[in-house]
Enzyme design. Structure first.
Site, PDB file in Angstrom:
ATOM      1  N   CYS A  67       1.743  51.963  42.559  1.00 34.52           N
ATOM      2  CA  CYS A  67       1.986  51.588  41.164  1.00 34.52           C
ATOM      3  C   CYS A  67       1.133  50.371  40.852  1.00 34.52           C
ATOM      4  CB  CYS A  67       3.461  51.313  40.938  1.00 34.52           C
ATOM      5  SG  CYS A  67       3.849  51.126  39.183  1.00 34.52           S
ATOM      6  N   GLY A 123      12.271  54.002  49.837  1.00 42.07           N
ATOM      7  CA  GLY A 123      13.120  53.126  49.045  1.00 42.07           C
ATOM      8  C   GLY A 123      12.489  52.737  47.713  1.00 42.07           C
TER       9      GLY A 123
END
Length: 496
Positions: free
Chosen positions: A430, A309
């Protein structure tokens, strides 16, 4: 002239300024802030920006998700969409610095100021201190917005505060706020509008990934740069022709990519049908590096995105898998996010992907040694995407990083169980934070003789259009100030 003669048909006094002028007296000069001159409506771009800030403050929304829908709702043209983007992102990004300035200009604790009023003040402060908006326009437009959506009383308060803010430029405010402060972390927090704990973490991250702490100002400045829209055309499915006609430019780092600093990509047909996607170049690079990494002996048919997701990397991986006749399983434990993954994958032929809803920590035990390529894009603090998610810097806490790093270890260990001998796994975050990157990989791989690290820097260079020099001790770290990407971390792991 009688009293009756000085009144109009509604019983109100006529303009005595004109009468005085005729009688030789000086006519009254009305200021721009007088009641007759005040705006009572909201400029559409500023209204969009205000509603974005309210959604972030009130509903914990994400600006990068709310802003495009608001731009479309109010049908902003390219110019106004650009203004709304700069206002929204700029006010959110520099919130810490603006709040410190606002605190000097109000007669109460800013925690006692209504949040809607604070959001309007932040918008006004950004225009006054960081944009080329004329000061009178910045004040009048913000007060007009406040009068329209908050009320007349708050608008008067906002007017007074903004005039105090506008009495100095940003450099003068920073000098005043930093008087007597010698700690370089605190000074950087004021100048670059980052929480102090994030600055410390990024300094540590630079050193941990082979850079120098002297780069910290460049990195913080890059976090504050205006976001650039990155597009990827899904291999074999999408085309960037329409994007280039809309003044996007070819991406310099990776094939089938494009860049733009303005406009709404949702207006492109390819974006609407899903064959072209908005995706940071760093995300494109790590996905392509996994797809290109050399496997040991065996098939290349079963791919897994363990934490799929909302589906950006899954869509690119599925398109690459389809070109080879392979299939991607995209796993997402939350149903509402799994639906986003299905939507992201809809442009790829259905026979090349499937969506599962499982806890990734259990996946390895359920399907041991099944997959040839696995992406573990682990949930993380997002410190590498602060330029795209400007509100995140004010939401995250050090305690969350500790909790996330434990989850990351569990997900990586589970994925390694699901990886077949000879298969390759990409561990991606990230975030450059050492606790979410090298520490996780080192802890999970420690003492295992069946695992080897591939050179992630070489893998990125192999799929990039120019050398990135992102590798350090076999892992790789991309940086906003060096590569103009999000700060993506990549470790490539092969099971012997």
């Amino acid at each position: 002239m009688s009293d009756q003669g000085r009144r109009n048909d509604r019983g109100r006094e006529r303009n005595r300024g004109a009468n005085r002028a005729r009688g030789g007296q000086q006519a009254r000069k009305y200021s721009e802030s007088s009641p007759a001159q005040r705006l009572r409506e909201a400029d559409p771009a500023r209204l969009v920006a205000f509603e974005v800030l309210r959604a972030v403050s009130k509903d914990n929304a994400y600006a990068n998700l709310v802003l495009p829908s608001k731009i479309r709702q109010y049908r902003l043209d390219k110019r106004d969409a650009g203004l709304a983007t700069e206002l929204s992102y700029g006010a959110l990004r520099a919130r810490g610095s603006y709040d410190a300035i606002i605190a000097r200009c109000v007669d109460r604790e800013i925690s006692d100021v209504e949040e809607a009023i604070m959001d309007a003040l932040r918008l006004g402060a950004h225009q006054l201190l960081a944009m080329r908006v004329p000061p009178h326009a910045a004040v009048n437009q913000t007060v007009g917005l406040a009068r329209a959506v908050i009320g007349a009383g708050p608008a008067s308060f906002i007017n007074a505060v903004l005039r105090k803010i506008g009495s100095k430029d940003l450099a003068e405010w920073l000098i005043e706020l930093s008087a007597g402060v010698s700690d370089p972390i605190k000074l950087a927090a004021l100048e670059f509008a980052h929480p102090e704990w994030i600055i410390r973490a990024l300094r540590q991250a630079l050193v941990a990934h082979g850079r120098t702490v002297q780069e910290i100002d460049e990195l913080l400045a890059a976090d504050n740069a205006a976001p650039v829209v990155n597009l990827v055309a899904l291999p074999g499915l999408g085309s960037l022709t329409e994007a280039f006609e809309a003044e996007f430019t070819p991406g310099p780092l990776v094939v089938n990519s494009a860049l733009s600093s303005g406009g709404d990509p949702g207006r492109l047909g390819g974006v609407r049908d899903g064959s072209v996607r908005v995706q940071d170049v760093g995300s494109q690079l790590v996905a392509r590096a996994l797809a290109a990494a050399p496997l040991g002996a065996g098939p290349d048919q079963h791919w897994l995105d363990l934490c799929a997701g909302p589906g950006g990397k899954a869509a690119l991986l599925a398109a690459l898998a389809a070109q080879r006749g392979a299939q991607l399983v995209a796993n997402e434990p939350l149903e509402h996010r799994a639906e986003l993954v299905r939507k992201a994958l809809s442009a790829v032929p259905k026979e090349h992907w499937d969506v599962m809803i499982e806890d990734g920590r259990d996946f390895g035990s359920q399907e041991p040694e099944r997959y040839d390529r696995i992406m573990v894009d682990a949930p993380c603090s997002g410190l590498g995407a602060l330029r795209r998610r400007p509100e995140a810097r004010w939401r995250r806490t050090p305690a969350e990083v500790a909790d996330l790093s434990q989850l990351q270890r569990e997900l990586l260990a589970s994925a390694l169980k699901a990886l077949r001998p000879g298969g390759v796994l990409a561990y991606v975050t990230c975030s450059p934070h050492p606790a979410e990157t090298n520490a996780v990989v080192d802890d999970v791989l420690r003492g295992r003789s069946d695992i080897e690290l591939l050179d992630a820097g070489e893998a990125l260079d192999a799929v990039a259009l120019e050398p990135l020099s992102a590798g350090h001790e076999k892992t790789a770290q991309l940086w906003p100030h060096l590569h103009h990407t999000d700060a993506m971390f990549l470790a490539l792991i092969r099971k012997k």
